[in-house]
Enzyme design. Sequence first.
Site, PDB file in Angstrom:
ATOM      1  N   GLU A   1     -10.984   0.266  -6.476  1.00  0.00           N
ATOM      2  CA  GLU A   1      -9.973  -0.459  -5.716  1.00  0.00           C
ATOM      3  C   GLU A   1     -10.460  -1.863  -5.376  1.00  0.00           C
ATOM      4  OE1 GLU A   1      -6.809   1.356  -2.750  1.00  0.00           O
ATOM      5  OE2 GLU A   1      -8.778   1.200  -1.812  1.00  0.00           O
ATOM      6  N   ARG A   2      -9.579  -2.814  -5.570  1.00  0.00           N
ATOM      7  CA  ARG A   2      -9.888  -4.210  -5.240  1.00  0.00           C
ATOM      8  C   ARG A   2     -10.327  -4.327  -3.783  1.00  0.00           C
ATOM      9  NH1 ARG A   2      -5.361  -8.987  -5.036  1.00  0.00           N
ATOM     10  NH2 ARG A   2      -4.389  -7.378  -3.769  1.00  0.00           N
TER      11      ARG A   2
ATOM     12  N   CYS B   1       0.872  -1.178   0.000  1.00  0.00           N
ATOM     13  CA  CYS B   1       0.000   0.000   0.000  1.00  0.00           C
ATOM     14  C   CYS B   1       0.904   1.222   0.000  1.00  0.00           C
ATOM     15  CB  CYS B   1      -0.919   0.019   1.219  1.00  0.00           C
ATOM     16  SG  CYS B   1      -1.911   1.525   1.343  1.00  0.00           S
TER      17      CYS B   1
ATOM     18  N   ASN C   1       0.558  -6.008  -6.049  1.00  0.00           N
ATOM     19  CA  ASN C   1      -0.871  -6.275  -6.159  1.00  0.00           C
ATOM     20  C   ASN C   1      -1.264  -6.030  -7.615  1.00  0.00           C
ATOM     21  OD1 ASN C   1      -0.527  -3.511  -6.090  1.00  0.00           O
ATOM     22  ND2 ASN C   1      -1.900  -3.142  -4.392  1.00  0.00           N
TER      23      ASN C   1
ATOM     24  N   ASN D   1      -7.172  -4.292  -9.016  1.00  0.00           N
ATOM     25  CA  ASN D   1      -7.459  -2.868  -8.989  1.00  0.00           C
ATOM     26  C   ASN D   1      -7.713  -2.422 -10.426  1.00  0.00           C
ATOM     27  OD1 ASN D   1      -6.780  -2.172  -6.083  1.00  0.00           O
ATOM     28  ND2 ASN D   1      -4.845  -3.088  -6.736  1.00  0.00           N
TER      29      ASN D   1
END
EC number: 5.1.1.7
Length: 272
Positions: free
Chosen positions: A201-202, A73, A150, A183
């Site tokens: 966003e996922r 993140c 990600n 995402n």
Amino acid sequence: MPLKFHKMHANGDDFVIVDLRNSSNSMTANLARRMGDRNRGIGFNQLAVLLDDENADARLMFWNADGSPLDVCGSATRGAADTLMRESNSSSITLQTNRGLLTCERTSTGAISVAMGEPLFEWSAVPLAQAMDTRALPLTGAPAACSMGNPHCTFFVDDLTAIDIAATGPAIESHPLFPLRTNVHFVQIINRKYIRLRIWERWGGIPLGSGSCSCGAVVNGIRRGLLDDCVEVECDGGTVTVQWDGVGTVFLTGPVERVFSGLYTNALLHAL
């Protein structure tokens, strides 16, 4: 024991930092989900837990608001870096993550810059359900895909205001092509050094911004020959800068701000 936390945001992309250094890691999926509840908890897009690490200033573990873990993140990494730099009165630290060892620095303007690691492009690394060219996926709009730790799927559009993010995003996120979901980015290129980005966003919906999504969007734009190697990314909540030379590490730079600090109390912990 109550958990001390800091509520922070990066251009409106809000997150919580919990410091569990010098103690056992008590964070669980259920606790993360309760803390992430915007009505009964603290509320956040992501949670970052600070842990001890022998090879870095700290280790970071991340959780989504629904209690699912994630490996990276960008916004919360910048927030954790800002917190540790203020604590140690330094301008550079290293953080260990599932993404690897990340170097973080404070710039002359006070922004936090993070070396986010190298992007991944192989279909199996994104991951995708089958082998294909990740520069142009076989979906309407021919989006590009990559991984920043990600999965990211980037659509380049002429008019961002014409896209119904809430309707289109969930369908792409859960498309069978993405076994771990993805995402979803919608990018309008203003010029080769400036883009406008909106995100689904996922597992999270529509955020005001996202550090890793900003990185993924720029990387995919550079791969397609649409962008230069240093790009300002304007999200709904503000702008960040992403740099990538087309080969190595992606650098993400932007502001972070602490909103408030508090204690997540024993009563709430015992209710889990």
